[in-house]
Scaffold this active site. Structure first.
Site, PDB file in Angstrom:
ATOM      1  N   HIS A   1       9.254  21.147 -17.464  1.00 45.86           N
ATOM      2  CA  HIS A   1       7.846  21.101 -17.864  1.00 45.86           C
ATOM      3  C   HIS A   1       7.082  22.131 -17.034  1.00 45.86           C
ATOM      4  O   HIS A   1       7.185  22.158 -15.806  1.00 45.86           O
ATOM      5  CB  HIS A   1       7.298  19.700 -17.627  1.00 45.86           C
ATOM      6  CG  HIS A   1       5.815  19.629 -17.696  1.00 45.86           C
ATOM      7  ND1 HIS A   1       5.107  20.137 -18.766  1.00 45.86           N
ATOM      8  CD2 HIS A   1       4.895  19.147 -16.823  1.00 45.86           C
ATOM      9  CE1 HIS A   1       3.815  19.950 -18.537  1.00 45.86           C
ATOM     10  NE2 HIS A   1       3.661  19.370 -17.380  1.00 45.86           N
TER      11      HIS A   1
ATOM     12  N   ASN B   1      -0.356  24.807 -18.063  1.00 46.16           N
ATOM     13  CA  ASN B   1       0.300  23.532 -18.354  1.00 46.16           C
ATOM     14  C   ASN B   1      -0.193  23.039 -19.717  1.00 46.16           C
ATOM     15  O   ASN B   1      -1.353  22.659 -19.859  1.00 46.16           O
ATOM     16  CB  ASN B   1      -0.064  22.548 -17.233  1.00 46.16           C
ATOM     17  CG  ASN B   1       0.539  21.177 -17.426  1.00 46.16           C
ATOM     18  OD1 ASN B   1       1.008  20.825 -18.505  1.00 46.16           O
ATOM     19  ND2 ASN B   1       0.515  20.387 -16.365  1.00 46.16           N
TER      20      ASN B   1
ATOM     21  N   CYS C   1       2.799  14.605 -20.210  1.00 42.60           N
ATOM     22  CA  CYS C   1       3.631  15.811 -20.040  1.00 42.60           C
ATOM     23  C   CYS C   1       5.114  15.554 -20.306  1.00 42.60           C
ATOM     24  O   CYS C   1       5.872  16.498 -20.516  1.00 42.60           O
ATOM     25  CB  CYS C   1       3.444  16.391 -18.646  1.00 42.60           C
ATOM     26  SG  CYS C   1       1.740  16.889 -18.363  1.00 42.60           S
TER      27      CYS C   1
HETATM   28  O1  UT7 Z   1       1.376  18.060 -15.984  1.00 39.87           O
HETATM   29  C1  UT7 Z   1       1.514  16.865 -15.271  1.00 39.87           C
HETATM   30  C2  UT7 Z   1       1.930  17.184 -13.992  1.00 39.87           C
HETATM   31  N1  UT7 Z   1       0.912  17.930 -13.256  1.00 39.87           N
HETATM   32  C3  UT7 Z   1       1.327  18.626 -12.262  1.00 39.87           C
HETATM   33  O2  UT7 Z   1       2.525  18.712 -12.081  1.00 39.87           O
HETATM   34  C4  UT7 Z   1       0.346  19.204 -11.298  1.00 39.87           C
HETATM   35  C5  UT7 Z   1       0.935  19.053  -9.933  1.00 39.87           C
HETATM   36  N2  UT7 Z   1       0.076  19.510  -8.859  1.00 39.87           N
HETATM   37  C6  UT7 Z   1      -0.117  20.805  -8.634  1.00 39.87           C
HETATM   38  O3  UT7 Z   1       0.363  21.658  -9.350  1.00 39.87           O
HETATM   39  C7  UT7 Z   1      -0.908  21.170  -7.412  1.00 39.87           C
HETATM   40  O4  UT7 Z   1      -1.082  20.041  -6.609  1.00 39.87           O
HETATM   41  C8  UT7 Z   1      -2.293  21.786  -7.744  1.00 39.87           C
HETATM   42  C9  UT7 Z   1      -2.117  23.151  -8.345  1.00 39.87           C
HETATM   43  C10 UT7 Z   1      -3.043  20.874  -8.689  1.00 39.87           C
HETATM   44  C11 UT7 Z   1      -3.099  21.942  -6.470  1.00 39.87           C
HETATM   45  O5  UT7 Z   1      -2.365  22.731  -5.529  1.00 39.87           O
HETATM   46  P1  UT7 Z   1      -2.184  22.214  -4.030  1.00 39.87           P
HETATM   47  O6  UT7 Z   1      -1.413  23.260  -3.350  1.00 39.87           O
HETATM   48  O7  UT7 Z   1      -1.571  20.840  -4.102  1.00 39.87           O
HETATM   49  O8  UT7 Z   1      -3.640  22.213  -3.505  1.00 39.87           O
HETATM   50  P2  UT7 Z   1      -4.535  20.984  -2.987  1.00 39.87           P
HETATM   51  O9  UT7 Z   1      -4.945  20.110  -4.093  1.00 39.87           O
HETATM   52  O10 UT7 Z   1      -3.837  20.360  -1.829  1.00 39.87           O
HETATM   53  O11 UT7 Z   1      -5.806  21.778  -2.470  1.00 39.87           O
HETATM   54  C12 UT7 Z   1      -5.712  22.725  -1.407  1.00 39.87           C
HETATM   55  C13 UT7 Z   1      -7.094  23.303  -1.158  1.00 39.87           C
HETATM   56  C14 UT7 Z   1      -8.178  22.246  -1.054  1.00 39.87           C
HETATM   57  O12 UT7 Z   1      -9.100  22.654  -0.099  1.00 39.87           O
HETATM   58  P3  UT7 Z   1      -9.050  22.039   1.377  1.00 39.87           P
HETATM   59  O13 UT7 Z   1      -9.161  20.555   1.203  1.00 39.87           O
HETATM   60  O14 UT7 Z   1      -7.700  22.444   1.939  1.00 39.87           O
HETATM   61  O15 UT7 Z   1     -10.221  22.682   2.027  1.00 39.87           O
HETATM   62  C15 UT7 Z   1      -8.816  22.276  -2.425  1.00 39.87           C
HETATM   63  O16 UT7 Z   1     -10.155  21.861  -2.389  1.00 39.87           O
HETATM   64  O17 UT7 Z   1      -7.457  24.149  -2.262  1.00 39.87           O
HETATM   65  C16 UT7 Z   1      -8.721  23.726  -2.777  1.00 39.87           C
HETATM   66  N3  UT7 Z   1      -8.723  23.955  -4.219  1.00 39.87           N
HETATM   67  C17 UT7 Z   1      -9.059  25.120  -4.772  1.00 39.87           C
HETATM   68  N4  UT7 Z   1      -9.477  26.286  -4.239  1.00 39.87           N
HETATM   69  C18 UT7 Z   1      -9.729  27.310  -5.081  1.00 39.87           C
HETATM   70  C19 UT7 Z   1      -8.356  23.102  -5.206  1.00 39.87           C
HETATM   71  N5  UT7 Z   1      -8.460  23.701  -6.397  1.00 39.87           N
HETATM   72  C20 UT7 Z   1      -8.888  24.964  -6.165  1.00 39.87           C
HETATM   73  C21 UT7 Z   1      -9.181  26.060  -6.981  1.00 39.87           C
HETATM   74  N6  UT7 Z   1      -9.588  27.200  -6.401  1.00 39.87           N
HETATM   75  N7  UT7 Z   1      -9.031  26.013  -8.317  1.00 39.87           N
END
Ligand code: UT7
Length: 330
Positions: free
Chosen positions: A254, A284, A112
Site C-alpha cells: 500500500h 496515498n 487502505c
Molecule cells: O493509509 C493508511 C496508512 N497511513 C499511513 O500509513 C500514514 C503513516 N504515517 C506517516 O506516513 C507519517 O507519520 C506522516 C507522513 C503522516 C508524518 O511523518 P512523521 O515523520 O511521522 O512526522 P510527525 O507526525 O512525527 O511530525 C514531525 C514534525 C512535527 O513537528 P514537531 O512536533 O516535531 O515540531 C509536525 O508538526 O513535522 C511537523 N509536520 C509538518 N511539517 C511540515 C507535520 N506535518 C507537516 C507538514 N509540513 N505537512
C-alpha cells in the site's frame, strides 16, 4: 489442483488534475522538502468537482475488463472509503455504468486495506461457485474527506482507482491468488477516523464539531503499526506459499509513505529495489493504491509474467493483510 481465483486483467484511472507539493505549500504551513523527505510524495491527483468515486471506479473497471478481454462478469466488488453517498453502496451504480446488468454488486470498507479485502471477497465468490468472474475495484475520491488546509493529512492523500478481473481457474495457473492473510484490531479504531457523520455521533445526540466530517490520523502511530503488520502479514503469506523471501520479485505494498515501504522491505530481508514505489506521483490513494500500483508497474514493464508478487497493506480499522500471486501474461 484446487479451484482458485486467477487475476485475468488489470486497469486504472486517475484524475487529470495534478497538485504538486509547492501548490500545497501556498495553502498551508508546509514545504516541498518536508513532504518529499518525510513521505516520498511529490504530487497527487485531485478529482474535479462534478465527478465522484463511481466515475473513477467505472473507468478503472472498463480498462480492467478490456485488459481481460471480457465484457461481462458475475459480480462487482468495490473497495472504497468514499462512496458516492452514505447510502446506498456505490458498486451497483458502477455495474450499471459499465452495462454489466443486474449482477450482485456491493461495497467493501477496509480503508487502505480495502482492495485486499475486496480480492478475498471476490475470490470467495469464485470459491463458492457463485461467480466464475468478478470485477474487483479499489476507488477513492479521498480528497473529499480531507481538510485541504490540514497539513497533517492534505499532503498525504490523493484520488484514483484501480481494478482487476478475477476468473475461476486452478492454483497452478499464473495469476492464481495463492495465499491470503487478513487481520484487524478495533482497539486501534481511532488511529484513522472520521469522527462525524456516523451512527455513533447521532446516537450521542451531540451536534458535530466543525471539522468532524474530515479524516484525522495519528500519523506516527499509524506508521509504527503499518510497518509491523505489513511485515508480519507478508511473512504469513510467504510461509503459506513456501516461498523463500529471496525468490520474491516485487513487494507491492500500500502506497502510504516510501519510508514505510522501505522499512517493510528491510524487515523482510528484501532488497530495497524490490519494493515497488509510485507514491511519489499519486500520494496515498487508500483502497485504490495497490491496483493502481499493479497497473502502473505492469504497464511500465517492471512486473513481468511469472514474477512472484506479495501485496500488503495496513489502514484504518485498524485493518491489514497480504496476498501472494505469480503475475500472469495479460
Ligand atoms: O493509509 C493508511 C496508512 N497511513 C499511513 O500509513 C500514514 C503513516 N504515517 C506517516 O506516513 C507519517 O507519520 C506522516 C507522513 C503522516 C508524518 O511523518 P512523521 O515523520 O511521522 O512526522 P510527525 O507526525 O512525527 O511530525 C514531525 C514534525 C512535527 O513537528 P514537531 O512536533 O516535531 O515540531 C509536525 O508538526 O513535522 C511537523 N509536520 C509538518 N511539517 C511540515 C507535520 N506535518 C507537516 C507538514 N509540513 N505537512
Amino acid at each position: 489442483m484446487g479451484r482458485a481465483a486467477v487475476l485475468a486483467g488489470v486497469g486504472s484511472a486517475v484524475p487529470d488534475n495534478v497538485v504538486t507539493n509547492d501548490m500545497l505549500a501556498t495553502r498551508m504551513d508546509t514545504t516541498d522538502e518536508w513532504i518529499r523527505t518525510r513521505t516520498g510524495i511529490r504530487e497527487r491527483r485531485h478529482l474535479a468537482r462534478g465527478s465522484a468515486t463511481s466515475d473513477l471506479a467505472a473507468e478503472a473497471g472498463r480498462r480492467a475488463l478490456k485488459s481481460a478481454g471480457v465484457d461481462s462478469v458475475d459480480a462487482v466488488v468495490l473497495a472504497t472509503t468514499t462512496p458516492d453517498h452514505p447510502c446506498p453502496a456505490t458498486a451497483p451504480a458502477v455495474a450499471a455504468m459499465l452495462g454489466l446488468g443486474t449482477i450482485p454488486a456491493y461495497d467493501v470498507g477496509a480503508v487502505c486495506s480495502g482492495f485486499l479485502y475486496g480480492l478475498a471477497s471476490g475470490a470467495g465468490l469464485i470459491a463458492l461457485g457463485t461467480a466464475e468472474r468478478v470485477l474487483v475495484i479499489g476507488a477513492e475520491a479521498f480528497t473529499t474527506i480531507i481538510d485541504q488546509t490540514d497539513r497533517t493529512t492534505a499532503p498525504i492523500f490523493g484520488d484514483g482507482a484501480g481494478a482487476v478481473v478475477l476468473s475461476a481457474g486452478d492454483q497452478s495457473q499464473p495469476g492464481a491468488l495463492l495465499a491470503f492473510d487478513l487481520g484487524s484490531d478495533g482497539d486501534l479504531a481511532d488511529l484513522i477516523i472520521i469522527p462525524g457523520g456516523g451512527s455513533r455521533q447521532r446516537a450521542s445526540g451531540i451536534p458535530a464539531e466543525p471539522g468532524d466530517e474530515y479524516m484525522a490520523m495519528r500519523g506516527r502511530e499509524v506508521f509504527r503499526h503499518a510497518v509491523l503488520r505489513m511485515t508480519e502479514s507478508s511473512r504469513a503469506v510467504l510461509a503459506r506459499t513456501g516461498w523463500d523471501v529471496d525468490s520474491v520479485d516485487w513487494l507491492v505494498g500500500h502506497q502510504a509513505n516510501v519510508r514505510i515501504l522501505r522499512a517493510v522491505a528491510e524487515h523482510l530481508g528484501l532488497a530495497q529495489d524490490r519494493a515497488f514505489v509510485n507514491v511519489d506521483r499519486y500520494g496515498n490513494t487508500a483502497a485504490a493504491s495497490i491496483p493502481l500500483a499493479l497497473d502502473d508497474a505492469a504497464g511500465a514493464g517492471l512486473i513481468t509474467p511469472g514474477d512472484r508478487i506479495v501485496l500488503t497493506a495496513f489502514g484504518g480499522g485498524a485493518s491489514w493483510g497480504a496476498i501472494a500471486l505469480e503475475w500472469p501474461d495479460l
